[in-house]
Scaffold this motif. Structure first.
Motif, PDB file in Angstrom:
ATOM      1  N   THR A   1       8.639  10.681   3.325  1.00  0.00           N
ATOM      2  CA  THR A   1       7.645  10.821   2.265  1.00  0.00           C
ATOM      3  C   THR A   1       7.595  12.268   1.821  1.00  0.00           C
ATOM      4  OG1 THR A   1       5.349  10.435   1.607  1.00  0.00           O
ATOM      5  CG2 THR A   1       5.715  11.203   3.866  1.00  0.00           C
ATOM      6  N   GLY A   2       7.242  12.485   0.576  1.00  0.00           N
ATOM      7  CA  GLY A   2       7.041  13.828   0.053  1.00  0.00           C
ATOM      8  C   GLY A   2       5.580  14.250   0.101  1.00  0.00           C
ATOM      9  N   HIS A   3       4.703  13.331   0.520  1.00  0.00           N
ATOM     10  CA  HIS A   3       3.264  13.612   0.555  1.00  0.00           C
ATOM     11  C   HIS A   3       2.938  14.466   1.775  1.00  0.00           C
ATOM     12  CE1 HIS A   3      -1.064  12.989   0.578  1.00  0.00           C
ATOM     13  NE2 HIS A   3      -0.974  12.456  -0.631  1.00  0.00           N
ATOM     14  N   GLN A   4       2.328  15.618   1.533  1.00  0.00           N
ATOM     15  CA  GLN A   4       2.073  16.593   2.600  1.00  0.00           C
ATOM     16  C   GLN A   4       1.247  16.021   3.757  1.00  0.00           C
ATOM     17  OE1 GLN A   4       3.815  19.365   2.358  1.00  0.00           O
ATOM     18  NE2 GLN A   4       3.160  19.916   4.405  1.00  0.00           N
ATOM     19  N   SER A   5       0.294  15.163   3.471  1.00  0.00           N
ATOM     20  CA  SER A   5      -0.577  14.623   4.517  1.00  0.00           C
ATOM     21  C   SER A   5       0.162  13.732   5.511  1.00  0.00           C
ATOM     22  CB  SER A   5      -1.713  13.805   3.898  1.00  0.00           C
ATOM     23  OG  SER A   5      -2.519  14.622   3.091  1.00  0.00           O
ATOM     24  N   TYR A   6       1.345  13.246   5.128  1.00  0.00           N
ATOM     25  CA  TYR A   6       2.077  12.319   5.983  1.00  0.00           C
ATOM     26  C   TYR A   6       3.433  12.858   6.427  1.00  0.00           C
ATOM     27  CZ  TYR A   6      -1.646   9.334   4.469  1.00  0.00           C
ATOM     28  OH  TYR A   6      -2.896   8.825   4.223  1.00  0.00           O
ATOM     29  N   ARG A   7       3.653  14.165   6.253  1.00  0.00           N
ATOM     30  CA  ARG A   7       4.917  14.773   6.687  1.00  0.00           C
ATOM     31  C   ARG A   7       5.113  14.622   8.192  1.00  0.00           C
ATOM     32  NH1 ARG A   7       8.585  16.103   2.848  1.00  0.00           N
ATOM     33  NH2 ARG A   7       9.314  17.839   4.084  1.00  0.00           N
TER      34      ARG A   7
ATOM     35  N   ALA B   1       8.927  -0.062   1.776  1.00  0.00           N
ATOM     36  CA  ALA B   1       8.010   1.069   1.617  1.00  0.00           C
ATOM     37  C   ALA B   1       6.579   0.570   1.679  1.00  0.00           C
ATOM     38  CB  ALA B   1       8.261   1.794   0.296  1.00  0.00           C
ATOM     39  N   PHE B   2       5.673   1.500   2.007  1.00  0.00           N
ATOM     40  CA  PHE B   2       4.252   1.181   1.906  1.00  0.00           C
ATOM     41  C   PHE B   2       3.541   2.305   1.174  1.00  0.00           C
ATOM     42  CE2 PHE B   2       4.478   2.994   6.292  1.00  0.00           C
ATOM     43  CZ  PHE B   2       3.516   3.994   6.229  1.00  0.00           C
ATOM     44  N   GLU B   3       2.397   1.951   0.599  1.00  0.00           N
ATOM     45  CA  GLU B   3       1.564   2.915  -0.108  1.00  0.00           C
ATOM     46  C   GLU B   3       0.266   3.059   0.663  1.00  0.00           C
ATOM     47  OE1 GLU B   3      -0.977   2.664  -4.063  1.00  0.00           O
ATOM     48  OE2 GLU B   3       1.185   2.679  -4.474  1.00  0.00           O
ATOM     49  N   THR B   4      -0.088   4.308   0.988  1.00  0.00           N
ATOM     50  CA  THR B   4      -1.328   4.550   1.722  1.00  0.00           C
ATOM     51  C   THR B   4      -2.522   4.410   0.783  1.00  0.00           C
ATOM     52  OG1 THR B   4      -1.300   6.922   1.313  1.00  0.00           O
ATOM     53  CG2 THR B   4      -0.143   6.139   3.291  1.00  0.00           C
ATOM     54  N   ASN B   5      -3.705   4.253   1.360  1.00  0.00           N
ATOM     55  CA  ASN B   5      -4.914   4.107   0.547  1.00  0.00           C
ATOM     56  C   ASN B   5      -5.210   5.336  -0.302  1.00  0.00           C
ATOM     57  OD1 ASN B   5      -5.335   1.513   1.415  1.00  0.00           O
ATOM     58  ND2 ASN B   5      -6.894   2.054   2.922  1.00  0.00           N
ATOM     59  N   ASP B   6      -4.656   6.489   0.083  1.00  0.00           N
ATOM     60  CA  ASP B   6      -4.866   7.695  -0.727  1.00  0.00           C
ATOM     61  C   ASP B   6      -3.673   8.004  -1.634  1.00  0.00           C
ATOM     62  OD1 ASP B   6      -3.216   8.461   1.352  1.00  0.00           O
ATOM     63  OD2 ASP B   6      -4.340  10.262   1.859  1.00  0.00           O
TER      64      ASP B   6
ATOM     65  N   ALA C   1      -0.135   7.906  -1.189  1.00  0.00           N
ATOM     66  CA  ALA C   1       1.190   8.353  -0.759  1.00  0.00           C
ATOM     67  C   ALA C   1       2.128   7.156  -0.642  1.00  0.00           C
ATOM     68  CB  ALA C   1       1.098   9.066   0.587  1.00  0.00           C
ATOM     69  N   THR C   2       3.376   7.344  -1.035  1.00  0.00           N
ATOM     70  CA  THR C   2       4.397   6.329  -0.823  1.00  0.00           C
ATOM     71  C   THR C   2       5.248   6.766   0.363  1.00  0.00           C
ATOM     72  OG1 THR C   2       4.447   5.731  -3.164  1.00  0.00           O
ATOM     73  CG2 THR C   2       6.371   5.125  -1.834  1.00  0.00           C
TER      74      THR C   2
END
Length: 152
Positions: A120-126, A72-77, A79-80
């Motif tokens: 991912t569950g983060h909307q910005s990366y769907r 996995a990676f974590e974005t700077n904002d 998101a996992t």
């Protein structure tokens, strides 16, 4: 007529790797497990590779290597993003053996391609879950560099 396939470069994952663990010859090849110890993501997405996960490999008798990495990676904002990356690495036997020993080899001489899938569950990366990606990769002694391209 179906749409033409094209790709566009999106980002690069540089995964630091740990020491190889070998489970030995399993009947279908030599099973190797390579820990993922961190790294970075740069490009349209920026962040860090989290220090867990592994690349599970089977080395066939002709040195064709089947790969399946999960990490996995974590974005700077914040998101996992879970990554499941399957692929293959193949090339001249003497060069693949040099790679196994941690010696440098020109990545252009090795065929190393993967198909990463993201969750991912983060909307910005769907959008990562709504497209197909392919990647070209290079193995180095302490890291794997994966250039991810979106199929458009």
């Amino acid at each position: 007529m179906a749409p033409m396939l094209e790709t566009k470069y999106v980002f690069t994952i540089t995964a630091k790797i740990g020491d190889v663990v070998t489970a030995g010859e399993t009947g279908v090849g030599v099973r190797r497990i390579i820990p993922i110890a961190g790294g970075e993501v740069a490009g349209a997405i920026s962040g860090k590779v989290l220090p867990f996960g592994a690349d599970f490999q089977t080395i066939r008798p002709n040195e064709l290597i089947d790969l399946e990495a999960r990490y996995a990676f974590e974005t700077n904002d914040g998101a996992t993003v879970y990554v499941e990356n399957k692929g293959m690495r193949f090339g001249p036997v003497e060069l693949l053996q040099k790679l196994k020993r941690g010696e440098p080899v020109d990545p252009k001489l090795i065929y190393f391609r993967t198909i990463p899938k993201f969750e991912t569950g983060h909307q910005s990366y769907r959008w990562l879950m709504q497209h197909i990606f392919v990647a070209s990769a290079a193995r180095h002694a302490d890291r794997v560099v994966i250039d991810v391209h979106q199929v458009i």
